[in-house]
Write an enzyme that holds these catalytic residues in place. Structure first.
Site, PDB file in Angstrom:
ATOM      1  N   CYS A   1      -7.059  46.666 -35.685  1.00 62.00           N
ATOM      2  CA  CYS A   1      -6.976  48.129 -35.764  1.00 62.00           C
ATOM      3  C   CYS A   1      -6.405  48.576 -37.111  1.00 62.00           C
ATOM      4  CB  CYS A   1      -6.113  48.664 -34.618  1.00 62.00           C
ATOM      5  SG  CYS A   1      -7.017  48.907 -33.067  1.00 62.00           S
TER       6      CYS A   1
ATOM      7  N   PHE B   1     -23.205  26.724 -17.753  1.00 59.30           N
ATOM      8  CA  PHE B   1     -22.566  25.718 -18.604  1.00 59.30           C
ATOM      9  C   PHE B   1     -23.629  24.799 -19.171  1.00 59.30           C
ATOM     10  CE2 PHE B   1     -18.775  26.855 -16.157  1.00 59.30           C
ATOM     11  CZ  PHE B   1     -17.842  26.913 -17.172  1.00 59.30           C
TER      12      PHE B   1
ATOM     13  N   HIS C   1     -10.974  50.815 -31.606  1.00 62.06           N
ATOM     14  CA  HIS C   1     -10.744  49.592 -30.847  1.00 62.06           C
ATOM     15  C   HIS C   1     -11.730  49.452 -29.677  1.00 62.06           C
ATOM     16  CE1 HIS C   1      -8.128  46.281 -29.523  1.00 62.06           C
ATOM     17  NE2 HIS C   1      -8.280  46.731 -28.286  1.00 62.06           N
TER      18      HIS C   1
ATOM     19  N   SER D   1     -11.552  36.578 -29.738  1.00 60.94           N
ATOM     20  CA  SER D   1     -10.108  36.632 -29.608  1.00 60.94           C
ATOM     21  C   SER D   1      -9.627  38.035 -29.274  1.00 60.94           C
ATOM     22  CB  SER D   1      -9.496  36.174 -30.931  1.00 60.94           C
ATOM     23  OG  SER D   1     -10.034  36.944 -31.998  1.00 60.94           O
TER      24      SER D   1
ATOM     25  N   HIS E   1     -15.979  43.482 -33.703  1.00 57.08           N
ATOM     26  CA  HIS E   1     -15.939  42.765 -34.972  1.00 57.08           C
ATOM     27  C   HIS E   1     -16.867  41.566 -34.932  1.00 57.08           C
ATOM     28  CE1 HIS E   1     -13.332  40.260 -32.492  1.00 57.08           C
ATOM     29  NE2 HIS E   1     -13.477  39.279 -33.368  1.00 57.08           N
TER      30      HIS E   1
ATOM     31  N   HIS F   1     -11.689  44.349 -29.952  1.00 54.79           N
ATOM     32  CA  HIS F   1     -11.999  45.252 -31.068  1.00 54.79           C
ATOM     33  C   HIS F   1     -13.356  44.841 -31.668  1.00 54.79           C
ATOM     34  CE1 HIS F   1     -10.338  48.044 -34.270  1.00 54.79           C
ATOM     35  NE2 HIS F   1     -11.532  47.679 -34.725  1.00 54.79           N
TER      36      HIS F   1
ATOM     37  N   ARG G   1     -29.304  27.047  -5.018  1.00 49.17           N
ATOM     38  CA  ARG G   1     -28.443  25.953  -4.577  1.00 49.17           C
ATOM     39  C   ARG G   1     -27.057  26.492  -4.222  1.00 49.17           C
ATOM     40  NH1 ARG G   1     -28.086  26.057 -10.071  1.00 49.17           N
ATOM     41  NH2 ARG G   1     -26.322  25.111 -11.145  1.00 49.17           N
TER      42      ARG G   1
ATOM     43  N   GLY H   1     -15.283  33.180 -26.346  1.00 46.49           N
ATOM     44  CA  GLY H   1     -14.219  32.768 -27.250  1.00 46.49           C
ATOM     45  C   GLY H   1     -13.749  33.848 -28.208  1.00 46.49           C
TER      46      GLY H   1
ATOM     47  N   ASN I   1     -19.066  36.927 -31.921  1.00 43.27           N
ATOM     48  CA  ASN I   1     -18.723  36.455 -30.583  1.00 43.27           C
ATOM     49  C   ASN I   1     -18.180  37.656 -29.842  1.00 43.27           C
ATOM     50  OD1 ASN I   1     -19.214  33.715 -31.251  1.00 43.27           O
ATOM     51  ND2 ASN I   1     -17.165  33.594 -32.155  1.00 43.27           N
TER      52      ASN I   1
ATOM     53  N   CYS J   1      -3.221  45.229 -31.694  1.00 44.63           N
ATOM     54  CA  CYS J   1      -4.481  44.622 -32.146  1.00 44.63           C
ATOM     55  C   CYS J   1      -4.415  44.304 -33.633  1.00 44.63           C
ATOM     56  CB  CYS J   1      -5.631  45.587 -31.874  1.00 44.63           C
ATOM     57  SG  CYS J   1      -7.162  45.124 -32.706  1.00 44.63           S
TER      58      CYS J   1
ATOM     59  N   GLN K   1     -18.123  37.980 -37.663  1.00 38.04           N
ATOM     60  CA  GLN K   1     -17.655  37.078 -38.716  1.00 38.04           C
ATOM     61  C   GLN K   1     -18.827  36.732 -39.630  1.00 38.04           C
ATOM     62  OE1 GLN K   1     -15.045  33.783 -37.782  1.00 38.04           O
ATOM     63  NE2 GLN K   1     -15.006  34.353 -35.624  1.00 38.04           N
TER      64      GLN K   1
ATOM     65  N   GLU L   1     -27.860  18.795 -19.954  1.00 32.28           N
ATOM     66  CA  GLU L   1     -28.070  19.579 -21.182  1.00 32.28           C
ATOM     67  C   GLU L   1     -27.467  18.893 -22.400  1.00 32.28           C
ATOM     68  OE1 GLU L   1     -27.150  21.043 -18.307  1.00 32.28           O
ATOM     69  OE2 GLU L   1     -28.090  23.017 -18.129  1.00 32.28           O
TER      70      GLU L   1
ATOM     71  N   HIS M   1     -30.636  35.920 -33.136  1.00 33.93           N
ATOM     72  CA  HIS M   1     -30.557  35.298 -31.809  1.00 33.93           C
ATOM     73  C   HIS M   1     -29.413  35.943 -31.044  1.00 33.93           C
ATOM     74  CE1 HIS M   1     -33.103  31.766 -32.719  1.00 33.93           C
ATOM     75  NE2 HIS M   1     -32.550  31.771 -33.920  1.00 33.93           N
TER      76      HIS M   1
HETATM   77  P1  H2U Z   1     -13.322  35.885 -33.118  1.00 26.09           P
HETATM   78  O1  H2U Z   1     -12.817  36.968 -32.232  1.00 26.09           O
HETATM   79  O2  H2U Z   1     -14.847  35.821 -33.156  1.00 26.09           O
HETATM   80  O3  H2U Z   1     -12.662  34.582 -32.859  1.00 26.09           O
HETATM   81  O4  H2U Z   1     -12.950  36.296 -34.623  1.00 26.09           O
HETATM   82  C1  H2U Z   1     -11.672  36.671 -35.001  1.00 26.09           C
HETATM   83  C2  H2U Z   1     -11.230  35.870 -36.192  1.00 26.09           C
HETATM   84  O5  H2U Z   1     -10.119  36.544 -36.752  1.00 26.09           O
HETATM   85  C3  H2U Z   1     -10.784  34.457 -35.880  1.00 26.09           C
HETATM   86  O6  H2U Z   1     -11.645  33.551 -36.526  1.00 26.09           O
HETATM   87  C4  H2U Z   1      -9.252  35.608 -37.326  1.00 26.09           C
HETATM   88  C5  H2U Z   1      -9.358  34.369 -36.448  1.00 26.09           C
HETATM   89  O7  H2U Z   1      -9.202  33.225 -37.253  1.00 26.09           O
HETATM   90  N1  H2U Z   1      -7.916  36.207 -37.405  1.00 26.09           N
HETATM   91  C6  H2U Z   1      -7.410  36.535 -38.648  1.00 26.09           C
HETATM   92  O8  H2U Z   1      -8.064  36.287 -39.664  1.00 26.09           O
HETATM   93  N2  H2U Z   1      -6.202  37.179 -38.732  1.00 26.09           N
HETATM   94  C7  H2U Z   1      -5.419  37.466 -37.657  1.00 26.09           C
HETATM   95  O9  H2U Z   1      -4.372  38.062 -37.808  1.00 26.09           O
HETATM   96  C8  H2U Z   1      -5.819  37.028 -36.306  1.00 26.09           C
HETATM   97  C9  H2U Z   1      -7.181  36.429 -36.177  1.00 26.09           C
HETATM   98 ZN    ZN Z   2      -8.180  47.206 -32.399  1.00 26.09          ZN
END
Ligand code: H2U
Ligand code: ZN
Length: 352
Positions: free
Chosen positions: A59, A313, A118, A164, A169, A167, A35, A162, A156, A56, A171, A318, A300
């Site tokens: 780091c 999206f 990093h 942040s 990482h 680096h 499309r 999303g 993530n 960062c 959760q 959806e 997953h």
């Molecule tokens: P995400 O990149 O998946 O959002 O995970 C990073 C997490 O790190 C995010 O939940 C936390 C944010 O709340 N964070 C801290 O705990 N300390 C910080 O100084 C910045 C971000």
């Molecule tokens: Zn870093």
């Protein structure tokens, strides 16, 4: 279980597929990608990252948002999220008024750094480096499982999902409520186990082995684009032996998992030749003292991209009716396999 599907053909016209793990349906409409509207264009992620970034917050040695200083760690590093969505202390409270119900929820949120580097995403790690991440997931799960009933390990990756910060990482959120996704999977796995005496995902892994959606695997793990995938390049990672939780994985399973994950993630990065965004996470049996012989550990991967710069999206139909996808799981698997092998696409083996 019979693997004789020779007479069965997956419909090529718009059809619905059943998600056996969540007991839900989704709509598959292949060829709709031609499309004219191709969706919002995503900015490509940054590619040239330094090994250390002074700005960062993950780091080694750097100061986080709350003023705390990270240690000069040289392997992995775990801290309690400074902006935690769940907290372990607080008053127990509940509210009920007619149809309105609420209750307090205790828990904890950790941030887990995969490496002091990093720029070292998991896709670029050696087997030994990826193994430290697998061990970190398992060790943190074991510790949190002593205090909480549900332990959700996830990552993530990429701004599109999303994250942040580039680096490497993830959760871990832990709490005592069994959340919605877990509840659906628990019910389906229990039903299948009671009806057949087998774990649903072990039967599924057997049925998918050698099929058109397999992405690779070995004698310990299967990596597959699930038949019922909703996201374009979704993947499911399943141990071939009965395992309920991450800490139960033995040495051999952990090492082979490290290789399987590196393979999948390199394939993802190779698909559009840029760091591939995704949300991934592990579903493992709750730690609530209830016997769950039916529960099979699995991961997953939910990547949002349909093309290099075009994201899928989950909106409109959806959100309001049920998930819908454009390319079939079989086509997605073929392209991902090619990226993983760095080779010419295999032809589809059956169906689709
Ligand atoms: P995400 O990149 O998946 O959002 O995970 C990073 C997490 O790190 C995010 O939940 C936390 C944010 O709340 N964070 C801290 O705990 N300390 C910080 O100084 C910045 C971000
Ligand atoms: Zn870093």
């Amino acid at each position: 279980m019979s693997k004789d599907t020779s007479s069965a053909v997956i419909p090529s016209q718009p059809h619905r597929r059943y998600n056996a793990l969540t007991d839900e349906w989704l709509l598959v409409s292949a060829d709709r990608t031609s499309r004219p509207w191709l969706g919002r264009v995503e900015a490509p992620p940054p590619q040239d990252l330094p090994a250390y970034d002074p700005s960062c917050y993950l780091c080694p040695g750097n100061v986080r948002a709350n003023g705390e200083q990270n240690p000069t760690y040289d392997s992995t590093f775990v801290f309690t999220n400074d902006f935690a969505a769940l907290r372990p202390d607080g008053p127990e409270a509940s509210f009920e008024e007619g149809l309105l119900r609420a209750h307090s929820e205790l828990g904890t949120c950790q941030v887990i750094c995969f490496s002091p580097r990093h720029d070292l995403s998991m896709s670029r790690m050696s087997t030994a480096q990826a193994r430290t991440v697998v061990d970190l997931w398992a060790n943190q799960t074991a510790a949190l499982g002593e205090r909480f009933e549900w332990v959700q390990v996830f990552e993530n990756r990429g701004a599109a999902m999303g994250a942040s910060n580039p680096h490497p990482h993830g959760q871990i959120w832990a709490g005592n409520a069994i959340p919605r996704e877990a509840e659906k999977e628990d019910a389906s796995q229990r039903r299948h186990f009671e009806a057949t005496g087998h774990r649903l995902l072990l039967d599924y892994a057997e049925q998918e082995t050698g099929g058109p959606r397999e992405l690779g695997g070995d004698d310990e793990w299967l990596v597959v684009v699930p038949f019922w995938a909703a996201w374009p390049f979704e993947a499911l990672v399943i141990p071939r032996r009965p395992v309920s939780r991450l800490p139960d994985l033995d040495d051999r399973q952990r090492s082979s998992l490290s290789d399987r994950l590196i393979g999948l993630l390199r394939g993802y990065d190779g698909l559009f030749e840029e760091p591939f965004p995704y949300s991934m996470g592990w579903h493992q049996a709750p730690f609530d003292g209830v016997e769950r012989l039916h529960w099979q550990l699995h991961a997953h991967f939910y990547p949002p991209l349909l093309r290099a710069t075009v994201r899928k999206f989950m909106v409109g139909y959806e959100l309001l009716s049920e998930p819908q996808r454009d390319i079939t799981a079989e086509d997605a698997a073929e392209r991902l396999r090619a990226a993983i092998d760095g080779a010419v696409p295999r032809t589809t083996l059956q169906g689709g």
